[in-house]
Design a protein around this motif. Structure first.
Motif, mmCIF file in Angstrom:
data_model
loop_
_atom_site.group_PDB
_atom_site.id
_atom_site.type_symbol
_atom_site.label_atom_id
_atom_site.label_comp_id
_atom_site.label_asym_id
_atom_site.label_seq_id
_atom_site.Cartn_x
_atom_site.Cartn_y
_atom_site.Cartn_z
ATOM 1 N N ARG A 58 0.841 -1.212 0.000
ATOM 2 C CA ARG A 58 0.000 0.000 0.000
ATOM 3 C C ARG A 58 0.869 1.253 0.000
ATOM 4 N NH1 ARG A 58 -3.336 2.952 -1.676
ATOM 5 N NH2 ARG A 58 -5.332 3.435 -0.731
ATOM 6 N N ILE A 59 1.906 1.254 0.830
ATOM 7 C CA ILE A 59 2.812 2.403 0.870
ATOM 8 C C ILE A 59 3.515 2.561 -0.473
ATOM 9 C CG2 ILE A 59 4.895 3.329 1.940
ATOM 10 C CD1 ILE A 59 4.016 1.993 4.541
ATOM 11 N N GLY A 60 3.942 1.434 -1.045
ATOM 12 C CA GLY A 60 4.602 1.493 -2.346
ATOM 13 C C GLY A 60 3.693 2.043 -3.427
ATOM 14 N N VAL A 61 2.418 1.636 -3.390
ATOM 15 C CA VAL A 61 1.450 2.145 -4.372
ATOM 16 C C VAL A 61 1.274 3.644 -4.215
ATOM 17 C CG1 VAL A 61 -0.982 2.106 -5.039
ATOM 18 C CG2 VAL A 61 0.245 -0.042 -4.666
ATOM 19 N N LEU A 62 1.113 4.094 -2.973
ATOM 20 C CA LEU A 62 0.946 5.532 -2.732
ATOM 21 C C LEU A 62 2.174 6.312 -3.192
ATOM 22 C CD1 LEU A 62 -0.728 5.542 0.792
ATOM 23 C CD2 LEU A 62 -1.797 6.116 -1.388
#
Length: 465
Positions: free
Chosen positions: A292-296
């Motif tokens: 999720r952090i990587g996507v953001l």
């Protein structure tokens, strides 16, 4: 599809009245029958879209292998449920892979939404585990290894369900196949929870009603595979916008906080700490949060690149705009190499624009930009200065002749051949020359060339190095 559903429902009803000794074999055969429609749908799927179907077929075959292992174990009168439990767990993992592949292909840019839905669904599964299932397993003396298997299955099934519900919510067209897939997962989750609460195992001594629940699960999977919308489901779909609003952020935070709160609450109440849930949820949640952090971060970087490109490039031609031109020119003038500036103004463009219209004029400007771009050397910069004016920053004046030859060929606009020329002002400078002054000199040289009705006018710049 009707014949399959009818036959499968009849077979499920027959299972209810069969002798107990025959039921395991009959169960295995009926469950295996769901592989046929999945394989048929896979044959009709384009090669580029086969991966989700292959994973689903693999899940079905592995689950059938688990059912067969349970049949063999029951026939031998044994109590070793490990192989069957392991195969069923692996089947659920393959089904999760199929679901994630479908959601990723259908949602494309909705990976964040998928992660959020999966985290929330797993949090619900964690609550179900720690409040209902784990206490019953512990009270029944079920070994820790078996408890781990049950927990993994519960978390995997709830994760799949959350991902597919997210996909259904964001779908822009009816997808009956997806609804049946979700029905299958709800039935499977219901049966697994019932087994865990009553027996502590996923394969041993299944009550008849639980067996029928699982057979209906396979029926729904086969019906999903036979529905025409399965081909739409397996293809890449639209890209919903992933907006991490305050509400969704609070929603995600609550899902992440559930397990620690439950663990801490049990300890405060003097109850045994559910170490399995803490470990299991951590192993499952941390990678998802990192994704999720990587996507953001990727979305932020992509948005920043888009904004930077929009601020520094011309919207029509895609060339650097005046602001970016000045930045690159100043950078070039700080170097030690000779800098040549070519200022191009189109001859005859206004007449074509007035006669054919602004859309035709825009099309002509795009073609001119493409043709001038072919005149650039390595490391040169071509920019649209404004209107029908283009500027090139290069290391030599040879591009002048190249531009002349390029502009001598006619252009085709709105099905009509038109000709435009270019008045070019050329100035040269070295390190230390003021960029704005150099640009004014090039502009003056261009107007001198235009007044003289010449293709090229040349004027040497001041060397202040």
């Amino acid at each position: 599809m009707v014949w399959y559903v009818t036959g499968s429902v009849v077979a499920t009803a027959v299972h209810l009245v069969l002798p107990v000794s025959v039921q395991p074999t009959w169960y295995f055969l009926v469950a295996l029958g769901a592989a046929a429609p999945i394989g048929l749908a896979l044959r009709q799927t384009a090669p580029a879209d086969k991966l989700p179907g292959r994973l689903l077929l693999l899940a079905q075959l592995v689950l059938s292998a688990g059912n067969l292992a349970a049949v063999l174990d029951a026939a031998g009168g044994g109590t070793e449920h490990g192989p069957a439990e392991l195969l069923i767990t692996l089947g659920h993992v393959c089904a999760l892979g199929s679901a994630l592949t479908i959601v990723r292909r259908r949602g494309r840019n909705d990976i964040g939404g998928l992660v959020d839905a999966t985290l929330f669904a797993m949090a619900v599964g964690g609550v179900l585990w720690t409040t209902m299932i784990q206490p019953r397993l512990a009270a029944g003396g079920i070994p820790v290894g078996r408890q781990v298997t049950v927990l993994v299955n519960i978390l995997v099934l709830t994760g799949i369900l959350g991902a597919l519900v997210r996909l259904l919510v964001t779908a822009r067209e009816p997808l009956p196949a997806l609804r049946r897939y979700i029905y299958a997962l709800v039935l499977s989750l219901t049966g697994n929870v019932a087994l865990a609460l009553s027996k502590g195992f996923l394969t041993a001594d299944r009550p008849v009603w639980v067996q029928m629940t699982f057979l209906l699960t396979y029926t729904c999977l086969g019906a999903a595979a036979l529905d025409p919308s399965i081909q739409t489901l397996l293809r890449p779909g639209p890209a919903p916008v992933d907006r991490l609003t305050r509400g969704r952020l609070a929603f995600l935070g609550a899902a992440l906080a559930v397990t620690p709160i439950l663990g801490g609450g049990r300890q405060l109440l003097g109850l045994p700490v559910d170490g399995l849930l803490l470990v299991g949820s951590t192993v499952a949640v941390v990678p998802l949060v990192m994704v999720r952090i990587g996507v953001l971060n990727a979305e932020r970087a992509r948005a920043l690149r888009a904004l930077t490109h929009q601020a520094t490039h011309d919207g029509l031609t895609g060339l650097p705009n005046r602001t970016e031109l000045m930045n690159r020119l100043r950078s070039a003038l700080r170097g030690d190499t000779r800098v040549v500036l070519l200022f191009c103004d189109l001859d005859g463009f206004k007449a074509i624009n007035d006669r054919l219209g602004h859309l035709a004029g825009d099309e002509l400007l795009v073609q001119v930009a493409e043709r001038l771009a072919g005149c650039r050397g390595t490391g040169d910069t071509l920019a649209r200065y404004g209107g029908d004016e283009f500027v090139m920053v290069c290391g030599e004046s040879a591009a002048e002749a190249t531009i002349r030859r390029a502009m001598s060929r006619p252009f085709t606009v709105c099905g009509e051949q038109v000709a435009v020329g270019a008045s070019v002002g050329v100035v040269a400078a070295r390190r230390g020359t003021d960029a704005e002054a150099l640009l004014r000199q090039a502009d003056a040289a261009m107007y001198a060339a235009k007044r003289a009705r010449s293709i090229v006018g040349t004027r040497e710049g001041v060397d202040r190095s």
